[in-house]
Design a protein around this motif. Structure first.
Motif, PDB file in Angstrom:
ATOM      1  N   GLU A 149       0.865  -1.043  -0.095  1.00 42.99           N
ATOM      2  CA  GLU A 149      -0.068  -0.061   0.097  1.00 42.99           C
ATOM      3  C   GLU A 149       0.895   1.151  -0.001  1.00 42.99           C
ATOM      4  O   GLU A 149       0.412   2.247  -0.346  1.00 42.99           O
ATOM      5  N   ARG A 168       4.477   0.033  -4.564  1.00 50.51           N
ATOM      6  CA  ARG A 168       4.270  -1.306  -5.138  1.00 50.51           C
ATOM      7  C   ARG A 168       5.581  -1.911  -5.989  1.00 50.51           C
ATOM      8  O   ARG A 168       5.521  -2.778  -6.341  1.00 50.51           O
ATOM      9  N   ASP A 194       0.576  -8.001  -3.470  1.00 51.73           N
ATOM     10  CA  ASP A 194      -0.396  -7.723  -2.425  1.00 51.73           C
ATOM     11  C   ASP A 194      -0.748  -8.865  -1.618  1.00 51.73           C
ATOM     12  O   ASP A 194      -0.990  -9.854  -2.150  1.00 51.73           O
ATOM     13  N   ASP A 237      -6.047  -2.685   0.189  1.00 52.60           N
ATOM     14  CA  ASP A 237      -5.556  -3.736  -0.561  1.00 52.60           C
ATOM     15  C   ASP A 237      -5.911  -3.590  -2.109  1.00 52.60           C
ATOM     16  O   ASP A 237      -6.985  -3.005  -2.088  1.00 52.60           O
ATOM     17  N   SER A 238      -5.369  -4.438  -2.699  1.00 54.53           N
ATOM     18  CA  SER A 238      -5.878  -4.464  -4.161  1.00 54.53           C
ATOM     19  C   SER A 238      -6.555  -5.681  -4.506  1.00 54.53           C
ATOM     20  O   SER A 238      -6.778  -6.622  -3.769  1.00 54.53           O
ATOM     21  N   GLY A 239      -7.095  -5.501  -5.474  1.00 56.51           N
ATOM     22  CA  GLY A 239      -8.057  -6.879  -6.184  1.00 56.51           C
ATOM     23  C   GLY A 239      -9.038  -7.170  -5.405  1.00 56.51           C
ATOM     24  O   GLY A 239      -9.739  -6.401  -4.652  1.00 56.51           O
ATOM     25  N   GLY A 270      -9.415  -5.812  -1.533  1.00 56.90           N
ATOM     26  CA  GLY A 270      -9.956  -4.694  -1.735  1.00 56.90           C
ATOM     27  C   GLY A 270     -11.087  -4.507  -2.010  1.00 56.90           C
ATOM     28  O   GLY A 270     -11.877  -3.343  -1.706  1.00 56.90           O
ATOM     29  N   GLN A 271     -11.924  -5.559  -2.424  1.00 53.79           N
ATOM     30  CA  GLN A 271     -13.306  -5.449  -2.839  1.00 53.79           C
ATOM     31  C   GLN A 271     -14.156  -5.782  -1.548  1.00 53.79           C
ATOM     32  O   GLN A 271     -13.817  -6.958  -0.793  1.00 53.79           O
TER      33      GLN A 271
END
Length: 343
Positions: free
Chosen positions: A162, A165, A191, A227-229, A232-233
């Motif tokens: 975060e 990257r 991540d 977070d990603s992807g 992070g949803q």
């Protein structure tokens, strides 16, 4: 054009039987040159015809032949061994000029990033290679370490996807003579689901009158997961009995609580519930926020008599001012709204 004197041959014969000349075995790097001495003798010399390359051929073997003028001709030979010594004419060479590696953000300290390797065609100290980082920001230098002898790159400070990257590491290989080579190592930080969703209540309508219409916005919240992807949803749900529902705003991270059905203070003076946000990681991480909505009274209840009808029998001689009957009425509202007067 450099000349290297060779040992002269000796022939004890005299006249035409004595030493006449020299001959050299064929070699593209050297030729034979004869230098006449003051006493008339000939001094054999090796003449360098082209530059030597130790990395291509580290030694040469020539044959020098001395021939006399007799009949029959007699000759003598000697081997000339030439060892080509090294000069630092070759810089180090990395096996790959550009390297890519992926590293999870939760990699423990000391984790191996990769091992860079360079070679040097020179010999001895000229071929001894040490590794170091090139010019990079202090933030990057704090994160990684390279072994000067082996080129092993390791992690020395924790990563945070975060925060950053990717990193570009500039690696130098220096030989014993000071010649340099460079390569790059691109480190991609992967991540992991290390952050729970964060719920921030931006506004809350509490207390609120019980007669507000359905659809009224009760609370505005921002729900975010760095977070990603899928990590992070975020999905949200309400826990607890409350006449509220969640509406997602077009921005995605904003959530709106609206009144789903009419309030009734006489039934519940407040509503307390929990908003739970869960991300899509495996395992999922959750964040929660408690919400309490206090309901204010509205004058939505009429007084109610204890009986719908009263029947009273009064003697004709009852004195004036006598109490004939007492009627009572109650009002479910509170405060002044629940205070009953009679007329």
């Amino acid at each position: 054009g450099t000349r290297f004197p060779l040992e002269m041959a000796q022939d004890p014969d005299s006249g035409s039987n004595s030493l006449l000349t020299y001959q050299l075995s064929s070699n593209p790097s050297f030729s034979l040159s004869l230098k006449e001495s003051p006493d008339g003798s000939q001094q054999p010399e090796l003449l360098l015809e082209r530059a030597l390359d130790r990395e291509e051929q580290s030694s040469l073997e020539l044959v020098l032949t001395a021939v006399d003028g007799g009949d029959p001709v007699r000759s003598g030979t000697i081997k000339v061994l030439i060892n080509v010594t090294d000069v630092n004419d070759n810089p180090p060479v990395f096996s790959h000029d550009r390297n890519r590696v992926r590293l999870r953000e939760d990699a423990p300290l000391g984790s191996v990033v990769m091992n860079v390797s360079a070679s040097d065609a020179d010999a001895g100290n000229n071929a001894r290679i040490t590794y170091d980082f090139g010019k990079m920001p202090a933030k990057v230098l704090q994160k990684f370490m390279v072994d000067p002898e082996t080129g092993l790159i390791t992690l020395q400070e924790g990563l945070d996807f975060e925060d950053t990257r990717s990193y570009t590491l500039l690696i130098e290989a220096r030989d014993g003579g000071g010649l340099l080579a460079h390569c790059k190592v691109e480190v991609e930080v992967l991540d992991v689901n290390d952050n729970p969703p964060d719920i921030m209540i931006l506004s809350l309508m509490s207390p609120m009158l019980e007669d507000v219409p359905t659809g009224t916005v009760v609370a505005l919240m921002n729900v975010n997961d760095p977070d990603s992807g899928e990590n992070g949803q975020v999905s949200c749900e309400l826990l607890g009995e409350a006449p509220l529902s969640i509406v997602a705003s077009p921005g995605g991270s904003y959530k709106v609580l609206v009144l789903a059905k009419a309030l009734d203070r006489e039934e519940a003076a407040f509503h307390e519930l929990m908003l739970r946000a869960s991300d899509g990681g495996d395992p999922a991480r959750t964040g929660t926020a408690r919400i309490r909505v206090t309901v204010l009274d509205a004058n939505d209840n009429a007084p109610v008599f204890s009986q719908a009808e009263y029947t009273v029998r009064v003697p004709e001689d009852v004195p004036v001012g006598s109490t004939l009957v007492t009627v009572t009425a109650t009002d479910a509202d509170e405060g002044l709204n629940g205070h009953v007067t009679y007329t």
